[in-house]
Design a protein around this motif. Structure first.
Motif, short mmCIF file in Angstrom:
data_model
loop_
_atom_site.label_atom_id
_atom_site.label_comp_id
_atom_site.label_asym_id
_atom_site.label_seq_id
_atom_site.Cartn_x
_atom_site.Cartn_y
_atom_site.Cartn_z
N THR A 113 0.83 -1.21 0.00
CA THR A 113 0.00 0.00 0.00
C THR A 113 0.86 1.25 0.00
N ALA A 114 2.05 1.18 0.63
CA ALA A 114 2.96 2.32 0.62
C ALA A 114 3.45 2.61 -0.79
N VAL A 115 3.68 1.55 -1.58
CA VAL A 115 4.09 1.74 -2.97
C VAL A 115 3.00 2.47 -3.75
N VAL A 116 1.75 2.03 -3.57
CA VAL A 116 0.64 2.68 -4.26
C VAL A 116 0.52 4.13 -3.82
N GLY A 117 0.58 4.37 -2.51
CA GLY A 117 0.48 5.74 -2.01
C GLY A 117 1.58 6.63 -2.51
N GLY A 118 2.78 6.04 -2.75
CA GLY A 118 3.91 6.83 -3.21
C GLY A 118 3.74 7.42 -4.59
N TYR A 119 2.85 6.87 -5.38
CA TYR A 119 2.59 7.43 -6.71
C TYR A 119 1.64 8.63 -6.66
N PHE A 120 1.08 8.90 -5.50
CA PHE A 120 0.13 10.00 -5.37
C PHE A 120 0.64 11.12 -4.48
N GLY A 121 1.64 10.86 -3.65
CA GLY A 121 2.17 11.89 -2.78
C GLY A 121 3.28 11.38 -1.90
N LEU A 122 3.81 12.27 -1.09
CA LEU A 122 4.88 11.91 -0.16
C LEU A 122 4.30 11.43 1.16
N PRO A 123 5.03 10.59 1.91
CA PRO A 123 4.56 10.19 3.24
C PRO A 123 4.28 11.41 4.10
N GLU A 132 1.57 13.32 3.49
CA GLU A 132 0.59 14.09 2.74
C GLU A 132 -0.72 13.33 2.63
N TRP A 133 -1.82 14.05 2.50
CA TRP A 133 -3.13 13.42 2.48
C TRP A 133 -3.30 12.54 1.24
N GLU A 134 -2.67 12.94 0.14
CA GLU A 134 -2.79 12.12 -1.08
C GLU A 134 -2.18 10.74 -0.88
N TYR A 135 -1.05 10.70 -0.19
CA TYR A 135 -0.35 9.44 0.06
C TYR A 135 -1.25 8.49 0.86
N TYR A 136 -1.77 8.97 1.98
CA TYR A 136 -2.58 8.11 2.84
C TYR A 136 -3.94 7.80 2.23
N SER A 137 -4.51 8.73 1.51
CA SER A 137 -5.82 8.50 0.89
C SER A 137 -5.73 7.41 -0.16
N ALA A 138 -4.71 7.46 -1.00
CA ALA A 138 -4.54 6.44 -2.04
C ALA A 138 -4.28 5.06 -1.42
N ALA A 139 -3.43 5.02 -0.38
CA ALA A 139 -3.12 3.75 0.28
C ALA A 139 -4.38 3.16 0.92
N MET A 140 -5.17 4.00 1.58
CA MET A 140 -6.39 3.51 2.24
C MET A 140 -7.44 3.08 1.22
N LEU A 141 -7.59 3.84 0.14
CA LEU A 141 -8.57 3.49 -0.88
C LEU A 141 -8.21 2.17 -1.54
N PHE A 142 -6.94 1.98 -1.84
CA PHE A 142 -6.47 0.72 -2.42
C PHE A 142 -6.74 -0.44 -1.46
N THR A 143 -6.50 -0.23 -0.17
CA THR A 143 -6.73 -1.27 0.83
C THR A 143 -8.21 -1.62 0.92
N VAL A 144 -9.08 -0.61 0.89
CA VAL A 144 -10.53 -0.84 0.99
C VAL A 144 -11.02 -1.67 -0.19
N PHE A 145 -10.58 -1.36 -1.40
CA PHE A 145 -11.00 -2.12 -2.57
C PHE A 145 -10.54 -3.58 -2.48
N THR A 146 -9.29 -3.77 -2.08
CA THR A 146 -8.76 -5.13 -1.96
C THR A 146 -9.51 -5.92 -0.90
N LEU A 147 -9.76 -5.29 0.24
CA LEU A 147 -10.50 -5.95 1.31
C LEU A 147 -11.92 -6.29 0.87
N ALA A 148 -12.54 -5.40 0.09
CA ALA A 148 -13.92 -5.61 -0.33
C ALA A 148 -14.07 -6.86 -1.19
N TYR A 149 -13.23 -6.99 -2.23
CA TYR A 149 -13.40 -8.18 -3.08
C TYR A 149 -12.87 -9.45 -2.42
#
Length: 298
Positions: free
Chosen positions: A181-191, A193-210
């Motif tokens: 998730t840190a790798v995914v977040g790194g494409y959206f922002g720096l540790p 920053e809100w973009e970093y954590y938002s992307a990591a959390m959104l990716f985690t939610v999708f993976t957990l859902a399916y």
């Protein structure tokens, strides 16, 4: 003195010199060291739309397409509604993409950038552990009749050994979750920053859902899709990079020396992909073993 790169910033190290040397053998007198971090330009509206749009579309498509498990055999073992086990090629794609995606791709790219072709080969040799693990599982299944690795450990070493192994796997899985998730977040922002954590959390939610929707069955199904996506984008990147560069320069960049990345070859040959251990019991022993071998050759 040097430069350290990340996805979203460049860090420069500058030395303040007292006076320039007058002769070739006179040493520099460094009186100060400065570190300057320059944040790269943030995404514009078009780039942000493409990046965030791709992440959202990816998550929604994965959830919609992933099959829903209707029984425990499907959820925990990946079987279909008729009870048929996972096919060899689906198992191969799942092993292949589960091992190389996200963190491994980033590690391979970083080692290639740091050590050239030597670093790339070193990390590629790390994947030799996949067929090694597959063969070990094959021997365990055929020689002991164990239904799982926990079953094997319990029968040979007792329940405490099985619990200790489960604890080790739990730590390993935790590391896999946050690092990917840190790798995914790194494409959206720096540790930080809100973009970093938002992307990591959104990716985690999708993976957990399916994953909750279909268990191992949906996990393997989405792995197959991700394998095709990976192959497509790797082909596209190679199509753009190789013609625009000198192929011989790319293949000769790097040195086969212990202090130039070659030492990594000495530490990568050990059977480490135990996060894929469950795949070794998803079909008959020979089919599962072939899936591990094909995953490495892929």
């Amino acid at each position: 003195l040097g430069k350290k790169n990340s996805l979203c910033s460049d860090t420069f190290f500058l030395a303040e010199i007292k006076h320039p040397p007058q002769t070739a053998v006179e040493s520099l007198q460094v009186v100060g060291l400065k570190q300057i971090t320059r944040k790269r330009q943030t995404m514009n509206f078009t780039e942000a739309t493409l990046f965030w749009g791709f992440l959202v579309v990816y998550g929604v498509v994965m959830y919609v397409l992933s099959p829903k498990s209707k029984n425990a055999n499907s959820f925990y073992k990946g079987a279909d509604d008729q009870g048929n086990p996972v096919s060899q090629w689906s198992l191969t794609a799942s092993i292949f993409i589960s091992w190389i995606f996200a963190k491994s791709v980033t590690n391979a790219a970083n080692l290639g950038a740091a050590y050239g072709v030597t670093g790339g080969l070193a990390y590629a040799s790390y994947w030799l552990s996949i067929p090694v693990a597959g063969y070990i599982i094959y021997l365990i299944r055929t020689q002991t009749g164990a239904r799982s690795l926990q079953d094997f450990l319990t029968s040979r070493f007792g329940r405490l050994a099985s619990l200790a192994f489960a604890a080790a796997i739990l730590i390993r899985l935790y590391n896999e979750v946050w690092s990917n998730t840190a790798v995914v977040g790194g494409y959206f922002g720096l540790p930080g920053e809100w973009e970093y954590y938002s992307a990591a959390m959104l990716f985690t939610v999708f993976t957990l859902a399916y994953s909750l929707k279909g268990g191992l069955r949906s996990s393997i199904f989405t792995d197959v899709i991700q394998a095709f996506v990976f192959v497509f984008f790797v082909g596209a990147v190679l199509f753009l990079i190789v013609p625009a560069n000198d192929t011989s320069a790319l293949l000769t960049d790097g040195e086969f020396k212990l202090n130039a990345g070659f030492d990594l070859l000495l530490v990568v040959h050990w059977p480490s992909p135990w996060r894929l251990i469950c795949h070794g019991w998803r079909n008959v022993p020979k089919t599962a073993c072939r899936a591990f071998a094909w995953a490495r050759s892929s």
